[in-house]
Design a protein around this motif. Structure first.
Motif, PDB file in Angstrom:
ATOM      1  N   ILE A 144      26.025  27.744  57.872  1.00  0.00           N
ATOM      2  CA  ILE A 144      25.218  28.596  58.737  1.00  0.00           C
ATOM      3  C   ILE A 144      25.240  30.014  58.177  1.00  0.00           C
ATOM      4  O   ILE A 144      26.312  30.574  57.927  1.00  0.00           O
ATOM      5  CB  ILE A 144      25.767  28.623  60.185  1.00  0.00           C
ATOM      6  CG1 ILE A 144      26.131  27.204  60.665  1.00  0.00           C
ATOM      7  CG2 ILE A 144      24.773  29.293  61.125  1.00  0.00           C
ATOM      8  CD1 ILE A 144      24.984  26.243  60.721  1.00  0.00           C
ATOM      9  N   THR A 193      29.225  30.641  57.738  1.00  0.00           N
ATOM     10  CA  THR A 193      30.094  29.790  58.543  1.00  0.00           C
ATOM     11  C   THR A 193      29.922  28.349  58.084  1.00  0.00           C
ATOM     12  O   THR A 193      28.798  27.850  57.960  1.00  0.00           O
ATOM     13  CB  THR A 193      29.758  29.888  60.038  1.00  0.00           C
ATOM     14  OG1 THR A 193      29.965  31.232  60.480  1.00  0.00           O
ATOM     15  CG2 THR A 193      30.649  28.966  60.867  1.00  0.00           C
ATOM     16  N   VAL A 214      30.663  24.414  58.910  1.00  0.00           N
ATOM     17  CA  VAL A 214      30.990  23.445  59.950  1.00  0.00           C
ATOM     18  C   VAL A 214      31.039  22.077  59.299  1.00  0.00           C
ATOM     19  O   VAL A 214      30.056  21.616  58.720  1.00  0.00           O
ATOM     20  CB  VAL A 214      29.951  23.445  61.088  1.00  0.00           C
ATOM     21  CG1 VAL A 214      30.290  22.381  62.124  1.00  0.00           C
ATOM     22  CG2 VAL A 214      29.871  24.818  61.753  1.00  0.00           C
ATOM     23  N   ILE A 229      24.452  23.743  67.062  1.00  0.00           N
ATOM     24  CA  ILE A 229      25.548  24.213  66.215  1.00  0.00           C
ATOM     25  C   ILE A 229      25.344  25.687  65.879  1.00  0.00           C
ATOM     26  O   ILE A 229      26.268  26.495  65.966  1.00  0.00           O
ATOM     27  CB  ILE A 229      25.632  23.365  64.924  1.00  0.00           C
ATOM     28  CG1 ILE A 229      26.033  21.926  65.260  1.00  0.00           C
ATOM     29  CG2 ILE A 229      26.628  23.979  63.937  1.00  0.00           C
ATOM     30  CD1 ILE A 229      26.032  20.989  64.059  1.00  0.00           C
ATOM     31  N   VAL A 286      27.817  28.788  66.928  1.00  0.00           N
ATOM     32  CA  VAL A 286      28.353  29.698  65.910  1.00  0.00           C
ATOM     33  C   VAL A 286      27.986  31.139  66.254  1.00  0.00           C
ATOM     34  O   VAL A 286      28.806  32.055  66.142  1.00  0.00           O
ATOM     35  CB  VAL A 286      27.814  29.325  64.518  1.00  0.00           C
ATOM     36  CG1 VAL A 286      28.121  30.430  63.502  1.00  0.00           C
ATOM     37  CG2 VAL A 286      28.426  28.007  64.052  1.00  0.00           C
ATOM     38  N   THR A 290      30.157  32.450  69.248  1.00  0.00           N
ATOM     39  CA  THR A 290      31.622  32.428  69.096  1.00  0.00           C
ATOM     40  C   THR A 290      32.024  32.782  67.672  1.00  0.00           C
ATOM     41  O   THR A 290      33.081  32.380  67.199  1.00  0.00           O
ATOM     42  CB  THR A 290      32.183  31.036  69.451  1.00  0.00           C
ATOM     43  OG1 THR A 290      31.611  30.052  68.573  1.00  0.00           O
ATOM     44  CG2 THR A 290      31.869  30.661  70.878  1.00  0.00           C
ATOM     45  N   SER A 291      31.183  33.540  66.985  1.00  0.00           N
ATOM     46  CA  SER A 291      31.340  33.741  65.544  1.00  0.00           C
ATOM     47  C   SER A 291      32.635  34.430  65.144  1.00  0.00           C
ATOM     48  O   SER A 291      33.076  34.311  64.002  1.00  0.00           O
ATOM     49  CB  SER A 291      30.143  34.533  64.999  1.00  0.00           C
ATOM     50  OG  SER A 291      30.046  35.787  65.655  1.00  0.00           O
ATOM     51  N   VAL A 347      36.786  31.160  64.891  1.00  0.00           N
ATOM     52  CA  VAL A 347      36.421  29.834  64.400  1.00  0.00           C
ATOM     53  C   VAL A 347      37.112  28.724  65.191  1.00  0.00           C
ATOM     54  O   VAL A 347      36.557  27.629  65.354  1.00  0.00           O
ATOM     55  CB  VAL A 347      36.732  29.684  62.895  1.00  0.00           C
ATOM     56  CG1 VAL A 347      35.829  30.581  62.065  1.00  0.00           C
ATOM     57  CG2 VAL A 347      38.201  29.963  62.597  1.00  0.00           C
ATOM     58  N   THR A 369      35.034  28.262  68.188  1.00  0.00           N
ATOM     59  CA  THR A 369      33.777  27.606  67.820  1.00  0.00           C
ATOM     60  C   THR A 369      33.977  26.106  67.687  1.00  0.00           C
ATOM     61  O   THR A 369      33.165  25.310  68.163  1.00  0.00           O
ATOM     62  CB  THR A 369      33.238  28.166  66.490  1.00  0.00           C
ATOM     63  OG1 THR A 369      33.087  29.575  66.583  1.00  0.00           O
ATOM     64  CG2 THR A 369      31.891  27.544  66.152  1.00  0.00           C
ATOM     65  N   VAL A 405      35.809  24.376  61.540  1.00  0.00           N
ATOM     66  CA  VAL A 405      34.934  25.520  61.322  1.00  0.00           C
ATOM     67  C   VAL A 405      35.677  26.571  60.515  1.00  0.00           C
ATOM     68  O   VAL A 405      36.848  26.850  60.746  1.00  0.00           O
ATOM     69  CB  VAL A 405      34.466  26.129  62.662  1.00  0.00           C
ATOM     70  CG1 VAL A 405      33.565  27.340  62.417  1.00  0.00           C
ATOM     71  CG2 VAL A 405      33.732  25.082  63.504  1.00  0.00           C
ATOM     72  N   HIS A 460      35.086  30.459  58.038  1.00  0.00           N
ATOM     73  CA  HIS A 460      34.244  31.578  57.589  1.00  0.00           C
ATOM     74  C   HIS A 460      34.467  31.829  56.113  1.00  0.00           C
ATOM     75  O   HIS A 460      35.604  31.758  55.630  1.00  0.00           O
ATOM     76  CB  HIS A 460      34.591  32.861  58.362  1.00  0.00           C
ATOM     77  CG  HIS A 460      33.954  32.943  59.699  1.00  0.00           C
ATOM     78  ND1 HIS A 460      34.359  33.843  60.660  1.00  0.00           N
ATOM     79  CD2 HIS A 460      32.922  32.267  60.255  1.00  0.00           C
ATOM     80  CE1 HIS A 460      33.628  33.694  61.748  1.00  0.00           C
ATOM     81  NE2 HIS A 460      32.749  32.751  61.523  1.00  0.00           N
TER      82      HIS A 460
END
Length: 247
Positions: A109, A155, A157, A172, A176, A179-180, A183, A186, A241, A243
């Motif tokens: 993402i 991000t 997933v 999804i 994200v 709730t970025s 993680v 998320t 999840v 970053h």
């Protein structure tokens, strides 16, 4: 996070591992539940496969290649059973290398959009490619291999089909986006959403839409009454999840 009421007591049939080696490694395996009909615990194969893969991440012969890691982990797994699997390895230069057999999946993402997604491999509807203890199964040679260049802020997933059969990509992306900064949260939000959808008999899930597209539906007399095949798919759900950060 793993959720399935029917399998909670046994701990589910999914397995995963996360490693900080090099740029980071993430993997998910989904044990094939059909083995339970032969009195075989479907979780044993997926768990051993992930355990072997985790122990081989730094192996020189693996050479930080996800398909080679699948090959060596599969060869080292002695449990009876089969599993779908996905392994993603991040180079420190930002290249994410992916190898998958079956229908575990991955999404990247970026700025509110899915910029990369894997596609499931299957023999026919609801019968994915799978690594197996039997000679008739797939091998690392059948793995789909791909790569994507990540940038800071992306991000990642990754999950079993219990996520992607029940949650659309736009959901999804929404999870994200809201709730970025966390993680872990998320992953919990997505797992709980997938679980909620899996129990909803009227939900137009990705799974039910795909089933109807493949010709599966309710009996003709229900169609006359305006009914159609709907609902989520009750299954194990694994969601990881992460970053992308600058090195």
């Amino acid at each position: 996070m793993l959720l399935n009421f029917r399998k909670v007591e046994k701990g589910g049939e999914d397995a995963f591992f996360i490693s900080s080696y090099n740029g980071g490694v993430v993997a998910v395996a989904d044990g094939v539940s059909g083995w339970a009909e032969q009195n075989v615990n479907p979780a044993l194969f997926s768990r051993e496969l992930m355990s072997k893969a985790s122990s081989l991440v730094e192996d020189e012969e693996v050479s930080y290649n996800p398909r080679t890691l699948i090959q060596k982990a599969h060869a080292a797994t002695s449990s009876v059973g089969s599993a779908t699997v996905i392994i993603a390895m991040l180079e420190k230069n930002g290249t994410l290398k992916i190898a998958s057999v079956g229908d575990c999946g991955l999404r990247v993402i970026r700025k509110g959009q899915v910029v990369f997604s894997t596609s499931p491999q299957e023999h026919y509807f609801d019968c994915p490619y799978q690594l197996s203890s039997e000679a008739v199964g797939q091998t690392y040679l059948d793995a789909t291999v791909s790569s994507v260049e990540l940038v800071k802020g992306d991000t990642l997933v990754i999950g079993s089909d219990g996520l992607f059969d029940n949650v659309f990509d736009h959901e999804i992306v929404s999870a994200v986006g809201t709730t970025s900064d966390d993680v872990t949260n998320t992953a919990k939000v997505l797992a709980n959403l997938a679980h909620t959808h899996s129990l909803d008999l009227s939900y137009e899930s990705p799974y039910s839409l795909e089933a109807r597209a493949r010709g599966f539906d309710v009996p003709w007399w229900k169609k006359i009454l305006g009914m159609k095949l709907t609902g989520g798919k009750l299954d194990d759900i694994t969601v990881i999840v992460g970053h992308a950060e600058s090195s």
